[in-house]
Scaffold this motif. Sequence first.
Motif, mmCIF file in Angstrom:
data_model
loop_
_atom_site.group_PDB
_atom_site.id
_atom_site.type_symbol
_atom_site.label_atom_id
_atom_site.label_comp_id
_atom_site.label_asym_id
_atom_site.label_seq_id
_atom_site.Cartn_x
_atom_site.Cartn_y
_atom_site.Cartn_z
ATOM 1 N N THR A 1 1.193 5.187 1.710
ATOM 2 C CA THR A 1 0.701 6.098 2.740
ATOM 3 C C THR A 1 1.369 7.453 2.582
ATOM 4 O O THR A 1 2.487 7.557 2.069
ATOM 5 C CB THR A 1 0.957 5.542 4.148
ATOM 6 O OG1 THR A 1 0.330 6.385 5.115
ATOM 7 C CG2 THR A 1 2.440 5.473 4.460
ATOM 8 N N PHE B 1 0.895 0.743 8.931
ATOM 9 C CA PHE B 1 0.975 2.203 8.820
ATOM 10 C C PHE B 1 0.529 2.876 10.117
ATOM 11 O O PHE B 1 1.118 3.864 10.554
ATOM 12 C CB PHE B 1 0.125 2.687 7.653
ATOM 13 C CG PHE B 1 0.685 2.326 6.301
ATOM 14 C CD1 PHE B 1 2.034 2.105 6.143
ATOM 15 C CD2 PHE B 1 -0.137 2.187 5.193
ATOM 16 C CE1 PHE B 1 2.569 1.773 4.910
ATOM 17 C CE2 PHE B 1 0.383 1.860 3.956
ATOM 18 C CZ PHE B 1 1.735 1.646 3.809
ATOM 19 N N LYS B 2 -0.525 2.368 10.749
ATOM 20 C CA LYS B 2 -0.977 2.989 11.994
ATOM 21 C C LYS B 2 0.049 2.790 13.105
ATOM 22 O O LYS B 2 0.331 3.721 13.870
ATOM 23 C CB LYS B 2 -2.322 2.406 12.419
ATOM 24 C CG LYS B 2 -2.853 3.051 13.688
ATOM 25 C CD LYS B 2 -4.284 2.681 13.996
ATOM 26 C CE LYS B 2 -4.766 3.419 15.229
ATOM 27 N NZ LYS B 2 -6.182 3.130 15.559
ATOM 28 N N ASP C 1 -5.035 -2.501 -2.448
ATOM 29 C CA ASP C 1 -6.358 -1.893 -2.602
ATOM 30 C C ASP C 1 -6.536 -1.455 -4.051
ATOM 31 O O ASP C 1 -5.754 -1.821 -4.926
ATOM 32 C CB ASP C 1 -6.548 -0.736 -1.618
ATOM 33 C CG ASP C 1 -5.468 0.332 -1.760
ATOM 34 O OD1 ASP C 1 -4.896 0.452 -2.865
ATOM 35 O OD2 ASP C 1 -5.201 1.061 -0.783
ATOM 36 N N SER D 1 -11.345 -0.949 4.204
ATOM 37 C CA SER D 1 -9.938 -1.016 4.605
ATOM 38 C C SER D 1 -9.597 -2.346 5.255
ATOM 39 O O SER D 1 -8.431 -2.736 5.294
ATOM 40 C CB SER D 1 -9.627 0.132 5.584
ATOM 41 O OG SER D 1 -10.441 0.036 6.741
ATOM 42 N N ASN D 2 -10.606 -3.055 5.778
ATOM 43 C CA ASN D 2 -10.336 -4.335 6.428
ATOM 44 C C ASN D 2 -9.862 -5.401 5.448
ATOM 45 O O ASN D 2 -9.356 -6.437 5.873
ATOM 46 C CB ASN D 2 -11.594 -4.840 7.138
ATOM 47 C CG ASN D 2 -11.962 -3.982 8.328
ATOM 48 O OD1 ASN D 2 -11.147 -3.208 8.814
ATOM 49 N ND2 ASN D 2 -13.187 -4.105 8.787
ATOM 50 N N ASP E 1 0.851 -1.177 0.000
ATOM 51 C CA ASP E 1 0.000 0.000 0.000
ATOM 52 C C ASP E 1 0.894 1.235 0.000
ATOM 53 O O ASP E 1 2.114 1.141 0.153
ATOM 54 C CB ASP E 1 -0.928 0.002 1.207
ATOM 55 C CG ASP E 1 -2.143 0.907 1.008
ATOM 56 O OD1 ASP E 1 -2.200 1.575 -0.048
ATOM 57 O OD2 ASP E 1 -3.007 0.966 1.892
ATOM 58 N N ASN F 1 -7.417 -5.068 3.505
ATOM 59 C CA ASN F 1 -5.953 -4.979 3.457
ATOM 60 C C ASN F 1 -5.442 -4.670 4.861
ATOM 61 O O ASN F 1 -4.827 -3.636 5.106
ATOM 62 C CB ASN F 1 -5.522 -3.888 2.472
ATOM 63 C CG ASN F 1 -4.057 -4.006 2.094
ATOM 64 O OD1 ASN F 1 -3.372 -4.955 2.478
ATOM 65 N ND2 ASN F 1 -3.548 -3.041 1.353
ATOM 66 N N PRO F 2 -5.710 -5.555 5.838
ATOM 67 C CA PRO F 2 -5.451 -5.196 7.239
ATOM 68 C C PRO F 2 -3.981 -5.120 7.598
ATOM 69 O O PRO F 2 -3.611 -4.325 8.467
ATOM 70 C CB PRO F 2 -6.154 -6.324 8.008
ATOM 71 C CG PRO F 2 -6.106 -7.496 7.071
ATOM 72 C CD PRO F 2 -6.243 -6.906 5.692
ATOM 73 N N SER G 1 -1.273 -4.111 5.830
ATOM 74 C CA SER G 1 -0.654 -2.833 5.474
ATOM 75 C C SER G 1 -1.232 -1.687 6.296
ATOM 76 O O SER G 1 -0.496 -0.812 6.773
ATOM 77 C CB SER G 1 -0.851 -2.557 3.976
ATOM 78 O OG SER G 1 -0.148 -3.496 3.194
ATOM 79 N N GLU G 2 -2.549 -1.681 6.477
ATOM 80 C CA GLU G 2 -3.171 -0.597 7.240
ATOM 81 C C GLU G 2 -2.701 -0.620 8.689
ATOM 82 O O GLU G 2 -2.441 0.430 9.290
ATOM 83 C CB GLU G 2 -4.702 -0.726 7.179
ATOM 84 C CG GLU G 2 -5.295 -0.677 5.784
ATOM 85 C CD GLU G 2 -5.156 0.690 5.136
ATOM 86 O OE1 GLU G 2 -4.779 1.642 5.836
ATOM 87 O OE2 GLU G 2 -5.435 0.804 3.928
ATOM 88 N N SER H 1 -8.695 -5.321 -2.940
ATOM 89 C CA SER H 1 -9.652 -5.063 -1.879
ATOM 90 C C SER H 1 -10.952 -4.558 -2.485
ATOM 91 O O SER H 1 -10.983 -4.023 -3.596
ATOM 92 C CB SER H 1 -9.107 -4.015 -0.897
ATOM 93 O OG SER H 1 -7.916 -4.448 -0.287
#
Length: 252
Positions: free
Chosen positions: A139, A236-237, A197, A226-227, A137, A229-230, A232-233, A221
């Motif tokens: 960001t 990033f968080k 995504d 967003s779930n 992904d 692609n959990p 990568s997400e 995705s």
Amino acid sequence: EALMNTYVELAAADVPTRQAAALTGVARATATRAASRARRPDPEPPSARPAPANKLSSVERSLVLSTLNSDEFVDKPPLQIYPILLERGEYVGSVSTMYRVLREHTQVRERRRLATHPPRKVPELIATAVGQVYTWDITKLAGPVKGTYYDAYVMIDIFSRYIVGAIVHACEDGLLAKEMMTDAFGIHGTPEVVHSDGGPSMTSKTVRTLLADLGVTASRSRPHVSNDNPYSEALFKTMKYLPVFPDRFVSL
């Protein structure tokens, strides 16, 4: 009902209502309402409503329905059809009549021709070893001044959560994504599936051609989910919530 009858018999025998209520368990207010209803006269049967003098005939209703379903008006609501007909000097019925006829034929719905999209399949990817499934992904990273952002391209292995590829550029582009993938595949091997995504770089012809040439299955995705692609997400968080993560980056 038996208790109510007992209450009535006690009351008729001059037993105080409070004592009758205590003996039968019937509330005095309930007994009073029941007695009041019993004294009322029987309601008159409802009379048949006469048909209005201006009621449309079956032929006229058929004309209204055929007009609404014609090729010209099939995708227009009655509020638009009514003035168009009046401009031509035609009158088949009022707006409320048009809606009433449509309701009788269960056609009160969206009349415009709307695009329909088939349901998207939930991506289900299973990795039992390293190097089978990669996900990636992009960001945004805050630049030196407000309104300036850098794009971080990050690809990870979903089995080990190892970052197999990462690069930062000043913009988002399919060619830059291809460069990151080529380097990652050269070092860690070509996976069986690459998930992402539906961003412009992910769906670009450059990336799709690269994956097709390498025989890699491209997984996508669902839109706005967003779930799907959990990994990568979540990465990033975790990265952006670290105490040492800077508010801004001064340069690439």
